[in-house]
Design a protein around this motif. Structure first.
Motif, PDB file in Angstrom:
ATOM      1  N   PRO A   1      47.205  -4.971 -50.234  1.00 32.63           N
ATOM      2  CA  PRO A   1      46.647  -3.605 -50.245  1.00 32.63           C
ATOM      3  C   PRO A   1      45.527  -3.418 -49.213  1.00 32.63           C
ATOM      4  N   LYS A   2      44.652  -4.420 -49.075  1.00 32.56           N
ATOM      5  CA  LYS A   2      43.586  -4.326 -48.076  1.00 32.56           C
ATOM      6  C   LYS A   2      44.167  -4.286 -46.667  1.00 32.56           C
ATOM      7  N   TRP A   3      45.214  -5.104 -46.454  1.00 30.19           N
ATOM      8  CA  TRP A   3      45.839  -5.146 -45.141  1.00 30.19           C
ATOM      9  C   TRP A   3      46.442  -3.794 -44.777  1.00 30.19           C
ATOM     10  N   MET A   4      47.137  -3.206 -45.721  1.00 35.10           N
ATOM     11  CA  MET A   4      47.782  -1.928 -45.445  1.00 35.10           C
ATOM     12  C   MET A   4      46.739  -0.833 -45.240  1.00 35.10           C
ATOM     13  N   ALA A   5      45.633  -0.897 -45.981  1.00 35.56           N
ATOM     14  CA  ALA A   5      44.563   0.084 -45.785  1.00 35.56           C
ATOM     15  C   ALA A   5      43.973  -0.067 -44.383  1.00 35.56           C
TER      16      ALA A   5
ATOM     17  N   LEU B   1      43.845  -7.846 -39.505  1.00 35.66           N
ATOM     18  CA  LEU B   1      44.275  -6.534 -39.996  1.00 35.66           C
ATOM     19  C   LEU B   1      43.135  -5.685 -40.543  1.00 35.66           C
ATOM     20  N   ILE B   2      42.077  -6.291 -41.042  1.00 36.24           N
ATOM     21  CA  ILE B   2      40.975  -5.472 -41.576  1.00 36.24           C
ATOM     22  C   ILE B   2      39.865  -5.255 -40.548  1.00 36.24           C
ATOM     23  N   PHE B   3      39.983  -5.881 -39.375  1.00 39.46           N
ATOM     24  CA  PHE B   3      39.003  -5.685 -38.302  1.00 39.46           C
ATOM     25  C   PHE B   3      39.155  -4.291 -37.711  1.00 39.46           C
ATOM     26  N   GLU B   4      38.034  -3.631 -37.442  1.00 42.62           N
ATOM     27  CA  GLU B   4      38.097  -2.285 -36.864  1.00 42.62           C
ATOM     28  C   GLU B   4      38.210  -2.398 -35.342  1.00 42.62           C
ATOM     29  N   GLU B   5      39.376  -2.055 -34.842  1.00 42.12           N
ATOM     30  CA  GLU B   5      39.653  -2.163 -33.408  1.00 42.12           C
ATOM     31  C   GLU B   5      39.009  -1.010 -32.647  1.00 42.12           C
ATOM     32  N   GLN B   6      38.944  -1.154 -31.324  1.00 41.18           N
ATOM     33  CA  GLN B   6      38.330  -0.129 -30.492  1.00 41.18           C
ATOM     34  C   GLN B   6      39.311   0.496 -29.499  1.00 41.18           C
ATOM     35  N   SER B   7      40.535  -0.018 -29.444  1.00 38.92           N
ATOM     36  CA  SER B   7      41.484   0.489 -28.453  1.00 38.92           C
ATOM     37  C   SER B   7      42.910   0.359 -28.985  1.00 38.92           C
ATOM     38  N   PRO B   8      43.862   0.964 -28.286  1.00 37.05           N
ATOM     39  CA  PRO B   8      45.265   0.827 -28.683  1.00 37.05           C
ATOM     40  C   PRO B   8      45.734  -0.637 -28.628  1.00 37.05           C
ATOM     41  N   MET B   9      45.086  -1.449 -27.799  1.00 29.97           N
ATOM     42  CA  MET B   9      45.441  -2.869 -27.734  1.00 29.97           C
ATOM     43  C   MET B   9      45.167  -3.541 -29.084  1.00 29.97           C
ATOM     44  N   GLY B  10      44.157  -3.077 -29.789  1.00 28.67           N
ATOM     45  CA  GLY B  10      43.863  -3.613 -31.123  1.00 28.67           C
ATOM     46  C   GLY B  10      45.014  -3.349 -32.079  1.00 28.67           C
ATOM     47  N   LEU B  11      45.614  -2.183 -31.958  1.00 28.25           N
ATOM     48  CA  LEU B  11      46.784  -1.861 -32.783  1.00 28.25           C
ATOM     49  C   LEU B  11      47.935  -2.804 -32.455  1.00 28.25           C
ATOM     50  N   ALA B  12      48.135  -3.096 -31.181  1.00 33.92           N
ATOM     51  CA  ALA B  12      49.205  -4.015 -30.778  1.00 33.92           C
ATOM     52  C   ALA B  12      48.947  -5.422 -31.322  1.00 33.92           C
TER      53      ALA B  12
ATOM     54  N   ALA C   1      49.775  -5.479 -34.957  1.00 33.16           N
ATOM     55  CA  ALA C   1      51.229  -5.502 -35.143  1.00 33.16           C
ATOM     56  C   ALA C   1      51.777  -6.912 -34.911  1.00 33.16           C
ATOM     57  N   GLN C   2      51.260  -7.611 -33.913  1.00 28.72           N
ATOM     58  CA  GLN C   2      51.697  -8.987 -33.655  1.00 28.72           C
ATOM     59  C   GLN C   2      51.316  -9.908 -34.807  1.00 28.72           C
ATOM     60  N   ALA C   3      50.126  -9.730 -35.346  1.00 29.81           N
ATOM     61  CA  ALA C   3      49.682 -10.558 -36.476  1.00 29.81           C
ATOM     62  C   ALA C   3      50.576 -10.317 -37.689  1.00 29.81           C
ATOM     63  N   LEU C   4      50.868  -9.065 -37.958  1.00 30.43           N
ATOM     64  CA  LEU C   4      51.736  -8.743 -39.093  1.00 30.43           C
ATOM     65  C   LEU C   4      53.135  -9.293 -38.884  1.00 30.43           C
TER      66      LEU C   4
ATOM     67  N   THR D   1      43.679   2.024 -38.870  1.00 29.03           N
ATOM     68  CA  THR D   1      43.881   1.798 -37.438  1.00 29.03           C
ATOM     69  C   THR D   1      44.768   2.887 -36.844  1.00 29.03           C
ATOM     70  N   LEU D   2      45.879   3.150 -37.509  1.00 28.26           N
ATOM     71  CA  LEU D   2      46.792   4.190 -37.012  1.00 28.26           C
ATOM     72  C   LEU D   2      46.093   5.547 -36.950  1.00 28.26           C
ATOM     73  N   ALA D   3      45.339   5.866 -37.993  1.00 32.13           N
ATOM     74  CA  ALA D   3      44.634   7.154 -38.018  1.00 32.13           C
ATOM     75  C   ALA D   3      43.615   7.231 -36.878  1.00 32.13           C
ATOM     76  N   ARG D   4      42.858   6.163 -36.656  1.00 33.80           N
ATOM     77  CA  ARG D   4      41.873   6.166 -35.567  1.00 33.80           C
ATOM     78  C   ARG D   4      42.536   6.319 -34.210  1.00 33.80           C
ATOM     79  N   GLN D   5      43.634   5.610 -34.017  1.00 30.82           N
ATOM     80  CA  GLN D   5      44.294   5.662 -32.716  1.00 30.82           C
ATOM     81  C   GLN D   5      44.957   7.020 -32.473  1.00 30.82           C
ATOM     82  N   VAL D   6      45.499   7.627 -33.519  1.00 23.86           N
ATOM     83  CA  VAL D   6      46.084   8.962 -33.373  1.00 23.86           C
ATOM     84  C   VAL D   6      44.982   9.960 -33.034  1.00 23.86           C
ATOM     85  N   ASN D   7      43.856   9.890 -33.740  1.00 23.98           N
ATOM     86  CA  ASN D   7      42.735  10.793 -33.455  1.00 23.98           C
ATOM     87  C   ASN D   7      42.189  10.559 -32.053  1.00 23.98           C
ATOM     88  N   ALA D   8      42.078   9.306 -31.641  1.00 29.55           N
ATOM     89  CA  ALA D   8      41.563   8.994 -30.308  1.00 29.55           C
ATOM     90  C   ALA D   8      42.514   9.517 -29.243  1.00 29.55           C
TER      91      ALA D   8
END
Length: 129
Positions: free
Chosen positions: A106-110, A71-82, A85-88, A115-122
């Protein structure tokens, strides 16, 4: 016995007999209680429950560590978001107490929010011609 001894020092010795009776009753319960608790200890040792609980705790801690790393890893694609979500979703399978007692929430939610913000911007950058 201490209370009976204390009451025996008074001139009237009022209540001493009652205290002696209670002391005898309590004394007669000691051996059955010892036998009971030794049997509980024997059965607990044979059942393996303590080892199973230790294994469960270790597995739960390992899951929490792994989910936290994801959850705290910075993903590079929408697959990272998926994957996040699976981990959560896997973590949510734990009993509610362990979810609420998570100090890293709190760290997880941040991380998930970022992630959501990056993917929306991307997604918005890709869609603009």
């Amino acid at each position: 016995m201490r209370e009976a001894d204390r009451k025996s020092k008074f001139k009237s010795q009022r209540g001493m007999k009652s205290e002696l009776l209670w002391a005898e009753r309590e004394k007669s319960r000691i051996e059955p209680a010892r036998a009971y608790w030794s049997e509980v200890e024997r059965i607990t040792a044979l059942s393996g429950i303590e080892d199973a609980q230790a294994t469960e705790t270790a597995a739960r801690d390992a899951l929490r560590e792994l989910v936290g790393a994801i959850l705290i890893f910075e993903e590079q694609s929408p697959m990272g978001l998926a994957i996040k979500a699976q981990a959560l979703t896997a973590f949510i399978e734990l009993p509610p107490f362990w979810q609420m007692a998570n100090p890293d929430a709190p760290k997880w939610m941040a991380g998930l929010t970022a992630t959501l913000a990056r993917q929306v911007n991307a997604t918005q950058v890709v869609q603009k011609p």
